[in-house]
Design a protein around this motif. Structure first.
Motif, short mmCIF file in Angstrom:
data_model
loop_
_atom_site.label_atom_id
_atom_site.label_comp_id
_atom_site.label_asym_id
_atom_site.label_seq_id
_atom_site.Cartn_x
_atom_site.Cartn_y
_atom_site.Cartn_z
N UNK B 55 0.83 -1.20 0.00
CA UNK B 55 0.00 0.00 0.00
C UNK B 55 0.87 1.26 0.00
N UNK B 57 0.68 5.79 0.19
CA UNK B 57 -0.13 6.92 0.61
C UNK B 57 -0.09 7.96 -0.49
N UNK B 63 -4.49 9.76 1.38
CA UNK B 63 -5.37 8.59 1.31
C UNK B 63 -4.51 7.37 0.94
N UNK B 64 -5.01 6.19 1.28
CA UNK B 64 -4.34 4.98 0.80
C UNK B 64 -4.51 4.90 -0.70
N UNK B 65 -3.55 4.31 -1.36
CA UNK B 65 -3.62 4.29 -2.81
C UNK B 65 -2.71 3.19 -3.33
N UNK B 66 -2.99 2.74 -4.56
CA UNK B 66 -2.07 1.79 -5.19
C UNK B 66 -1.02 2.53 -6.00
N UNK B 67 -1.19 3.85 -6.15
CA UNK B 67 -0.26 4.67 -6.94
C UNK B 67 0.23 5.84 -6.08
N UNK B 71 -6.73 7.77 -6.85
CA UNK B 71 -7.68 7.90 -7.95
C UNK B 71 -8.56 9.13 -7.82
#
Lengths: 203, 203
Positions: B55, B57, B63-67, B71
């Motif tokens: 994970x 940030x 926010x948590x994010x994959x990038x 999004x």
């Protein structure tokens, strides 16, 4: 619910598959793990994976074990004459915690419950026959739930093996320590009168 | 409590380290996993490990994010003029679920709470300054808990940035849909009278 990250969504989905844990609790647990050092979650994840891959079932009593024969069955100080028949491993832990039992166990893996589709064939009843063939056991103690399913299971086993010359007993039912008679249910109170014990000042 | 197996004991210990889960529940969950196909526990364990290791940030809103940029922040259809200030990612999920907000977010990562040892320096307040420097935001919306800590946090941020020319607002407080006035608390009811709204038949 839309999650901001796919790994978070996947973790929430997996955690919420556990019984009694919904999506909100799963999210709370996942966020808790994210606030801890990474080693915490890695430890948790690894221990869950090794749990299912490394655990073995004792060949004798069907208890969980790290070896082929569990520590209770291989303990020579424990009597082979007493076999306590229980439903699952939680019952073994509960009885062991009392420190009052020095015999061995046999874990049925459930109880006969037609409502849940569990018949005698799903239970470890062949192991009872095996114990009888070994010829060491003298008494089988039923320590099953005080429910219809528990009683049915005990009766089934009793009927199947009553002519094998072995003695059967059942853990005492009655009023629990700390219970007030006024609030006890009628069946327990009735049974405790019928099965009254000689008064013993040491109890 | 003595467990019949070390891998079981380890798993119970790790699971019961989660908030709100005691030893008995942890054992129940471990036994549940042992009754499922192995892939279930392996999936759960793997997803927990990848959660903390993969994970990220979001650089903009935390926010948590994959990038690197989440999004929501990278969505060009969402307005840069509105920034909703929330405590944590659960609030973002809750607001996103309403489908009523098309601006962006800023996650503080908590609220000022001297009792828990959380001061302004533990929060993502520098990101508010960054948003001001970027010059796109026109309004900051406080969507914080309706508690003393939430109010303190909002007041601290307001006081720090009130001369920056930006507009501040707070989500409406009042009587929830479905509430009966008789049972509403006095403060909410009082506020909902003071902050009454023009009657709108479409609401």
């Amino acid at each position: 619910m839309d999650y901001p990250s796919k790994v978070l969504a996947k973790a929430v989905e997996e955690i919420s598959g556990l019984p009694g844990i919904g999506k909100k609790t799963a999210l709370r647990l996942a966020l808790h793990l994210l606030k801890q050092p990474n080693s915490r979650a890695t430890g948790l994840g690894t221990s869950i994976i090794s749990l299912v891959n490394e655990i073995q079932y004792c060949r004798e009593c069907h208890n969980f074990s790290d070896y082929e024969i569990c520590e209770i069955c291989s303990n020579e100080k424990r009597s082979d004459e007493l076999i306590c028949i229980v439903e699952d491993v939680r019952d073994v832990i509960a009885i062991e915690n009392t420190g009052k039992y020095r015999g061995k166990y046999l874990i049925l893996g459930g109880k006969i419950s037609p409502m849940d589709g569990v018949g005698p064939h799903q239970l470890n009843i062949p192991s009872i026959e095996k114990k009888l063939q070994q010829g060491l056991a003298k008494e089988f103690i039923f320590a099953l739930s005080a429910t219809m399913e528990g009683d049915t299971t005990a009766y089934y086993i009793y009927k199947k093996f009553k002519n094998s010359g072995i003695q059967f007993s059942s853990i005492a039912r009655g009023i629990s320590v700390g219970d007030e008679l006024e609030y006890a249910d009628e069946i327990s109170l009735g049974r405790s009168i019928i099965n009254r014990l000689p008064y013993n000042e040491k109890d």
